[in-house]
Design a protein around this motif. Structure first.
Motif, PDB file in Angstrom:
ATOM      1  N   TRP A 440     -69.850  92.524  66.686  1.00 57.29           N
ATOM      2  CA  TRP A 440     -71.008  93.362  67.011  1.00 57.29           C
ATOM      3  C   TRP A 440     -70.543  94.619  67.730  1.00 57.29           C
ATOM      4  N   ILE A 441     -70.980  95.777  67.196  1.00 52.97           N
ATOM      5  CA  ILE A 441     -70.627  97.071  67.766  1.00 52.97           C
ATOM      6  C   ILE A 441     -71.888  97.724  68.300  1.00 52.97           C
ATOM      7  N   GLU A 442     -71.903  97.993  69.600  1.00 50.52           N
ATOM      8  CA  GLU A 442     -73.080  98.630  70.188  1.00 50.52           C
ATOM      9  C   GLU A 442     -73.116 100.102  69.800  1.00 50.52           C
ATOM     10  N   ILE A 443     -74.321 100.605  69.568  1.00 53.32           N
ATOM     11  CA  ILE A 443     -74.504 101.982  69.129  1.00 53.32           C
ATOM     12  C   ILE A 443     -75.546 102.660  70.001  1.00 53.32           C
ATOM     13  N   GLY A 444     -75.337 103.949  70.217  1.00 52.44           N
ATOM     14  CA  GLY A 444     -76.318 104.723  70.977  1.00 52.44           C
ATOM     15  C   GLY A 444     -76.271 104.407  72.451  1.00 52.44           C
ATOM     16  N   GLU A 445     -77.424 104.201  73.033  1.00 57.69           N
ATOM     17  CA  GLU A 445     -77.520 103.935  74.464  1.00 57.69           C
ATOM     18  C   GLU A 445     -78.660 102.965  74.720  1.00 57.69           C
ATOM     19  N   PRO A 446     -78.653 102.290  75.868  1.00 54.58           N
ATOM     20  CA  PRO A 446     -79.765 101.371  76.171  1.00 54.58           C
ATOM     21  C   PRO A 446     -81.086 102.128  76.291  1.00 54.58           C
ATOM     22  N   VAL A 447     -82.156 101.431  75.929  1.00 54.76           N
ATOM     23  CA  VAL A 447     -83.512 101.939  76.104  1.00 54.76           C
ATOM     24  C   VAL A 447     -84.158 101.142  77.232  1.00 54.76           C
ATOM     25  N   TYR A 448     -84.906 101.823  78.084  1.00 57.29           N
ATOM     26  CA  TYR A 448     -85.511 101.167  79.244  1.00 57.29           C
ATOM     27  C   TYR A 448     -87.036 101.250  79.132  1.00 57.29           C
ATOM     28  N   PRO A 449     -87.640 100.340  78.375  1.00 58.64           N
ATOM     29  CA  PRO A 449     -89.101 100.381  78.214  1.00 58.64           C
ATOM     30  C   PRO A 449     -89.818  99.950  79.484  1.00 58.64           C
TER      31      PRO A 449
END
Length: 483
Positions: A440-449
């Protein structure tokens, strides 16, 4: 004795109303703009629950509820149902805030079919009482709580019938009484409400009692206590067990994941006034069917069935001619132009699970058109998506945080995607990744809903496809895994 923990259902099931019919408990919850709507749950112990039915497939055929263009019903649709059983018939009654109508659904079997009617008038957070003498009343309002007598067929107010404000909350810049729940127990009338503390946002449950509807209503706050990771427990129904005990099924806020039911024991004191135990993390109750095996609230899906599991709900009214399921795939065909997942038709969702969850799905984007995007979302106002997009005949893997493109890389037309969510009152996050050679390769950035009132629901995991240039592209989803 069945033991469990609060919250009893680990996902967004706000405004719960609960009844018991024989040995079976039923709970109905707000579903707002998600379809099918009016989710009805079933239990035999008040701790474990499963889907029983949805009260309606679609609520209204309007541009807002159809998600036409950028019309939408976010934060509207179905609010705060009243669930009742009377003379062999089930009732689910609620207001739809976008159409300003009061809906009354009835069925003789809780699994349906359900029939739809309207009650003339608009009754915010209403609760219906079928009294012993055959008369019918509806309690409703915000801060000033009114009781109105209805016609016997519930079609509207009874001319010349009882109609009076019976309870008033104090004036002030805080949430006044709402979320009415009206009962008659052992000859006395009871009303339960939510309101907020005057010095901070904290949910408080209040209760009132009267010997007659037109008499003096006495009462006050009955729950003012924060469970861990909540800002108070309030708003919901009460129900008795076959052996005579009483419980409240009352929700608490849990941040971006939504508003989640808790089970709180209660009793009546020597005067008949209701008293709730201090809400606790552990709960227990006897089961009317100890060996019953419950169907899961959260489901993985291989999409081999021609009908969708009731755990799935669409964001706004679906267009059935533009999706198919079965033969191992859920396939969306785009039929409108949209600029984001917020306005994508036929987005298929499940509730995010508290305190954490993970979803994986394999996406085939080989039949997307230029300008199309399809993939996996954690949907709230501050949403995040991971998916494949087509531009000038080339395919790219993208990750967006609402209006911000966080990463875009050239990619093939097929990919396995993942979203991971972690939720708390103070901070929630969603992370997105894709599978590459077993890693698994993380992409982008975390989202904080957050729990944003512009959507007014907890986070949903969703499968989506939308077009920005030309309709008719298709996206195929397979091997959905919910962990």
């Amino acid at each position: 004795m069945i033991k469990g923990t609060n919250p009893i259902i680990s996902c967004d099931m706000p405004d719960p109303d609960v009844i018991r019919v024989g040995d079976t408990y039923y709970m109905c919850s707000t579903t707002m703009h998600y379809m099918p709507g009016g989710v009805l749950l079933r239990s035999y112990d008040l701790i474990n629950w499963e889907f029983c039915s949805h009260v309606y497939e679609t609520l209204e055929d309007t541009p807002r509820e159809n998600l036409d263009g950028e019309e939408n019903a976010y934060g509207n649709g179905m609010w705060a149902p009243c669930l009742r059983y009377h003379d062999g018939k089930f009732y689910v009654i609620f207001v739809a805030n976008d159409t300003h109508k009061t809906c009354c659904f009835t069925a003789t079997d809780p699994e349906g079919p359900w029939s739809k009617n309207y009650i003339d008038g608009f009754y915010h957070d209403c609760s219906v009482l079928f009294d012993d003498d055959g008369r019918v009343y509806i309690m409703y309002g915000q801060r000033n709580i009114r009781i109105t007598e209805l016609k016997p067929d519930l079609s509207g107010p009874l001319e010349g019938g009882f109609d009076k404000i019976v309870i008033r909350d104090a004036p002030g810049d805080f949430l006044g009484y709402e979320g009415s729940h009206l009962y008659k127990i052992n000859g006395k009338y009871y009303a339960f409400f939510i309101h907020a503390a005057q010095d901070e946002w904290r949910r408080i449950e209040a209760a009132y009692m009267a010997s007659s509807l037109d008499g003096e209503w006495t009462g006050g706050d009955v729950i003012d206590y924060k469970l861990p990771e909540t800002n108070g427990v309030a708003q919901g129904g009460i129900v008795d067990t076959p052996d005579g005990r009483w419980f409240g099924v009352i929700f608490a806020d849990h941040g971006a994941v939504g508003r989640i039911p808790n089970l709180v024991p209660m009793h009546f004191d020597e005067t008949g006034f209701p008293e709730f135990d201090t809400p606790s993390e552990t709960v227990e109750n006897t089961s009317t069917r100890p060996d019953y095996e419950y169907s899961p609230i959260f489901v993985s899906d291989d999409f081999t069935s021609p009908t969708l599991n009731p755990a799935w709900e669409f964001n706004h009214n679906p267009k059935p001619d533009y999706f198919t399921t079965g033969n191992g795939s859920f396939i969306i065909t785009t039929e409108k132009l949209s600029q984001s997942v917020e306005f994508a038709r036929n987005t298929l969702t499940q509730r995010a699970r508290y305190p954490e969850c993970e979803a994986q799905v394999t996406l085939d984007a080989s039949n997307l058109n230029d300008g199309d995007t399809a993939g996996l979302t954690m949907l709230q106002y501050q949403y995040g998506i991971i998916g494949l997009t087509k531009e000038q005949g080339r395919t790219y893997l993208v990750m967006w945080s609402r209006d911000k493109l966080c990463e875009k890389i050239p990619f093939s037309e097929k990919v396995t995607l993942r979203v991971q969510g972690k939720f708390s009152m103070s901070k929630s996050e969603a992370r997105f990744s894709y599978l590459n050679d077993g890693e698994w390769i993380e992409i982008g950035e975390p989202v904080y809903p957050t729990f944003d009132l512009r959507h007014f629901v907890g986070c949903r995991i969703g499968l989506f496809a939308y077009s920005t240039e030309k309709t008719g592209g298709t996206a195929g989803f397979s091997h959905f895994v919910y962990k």
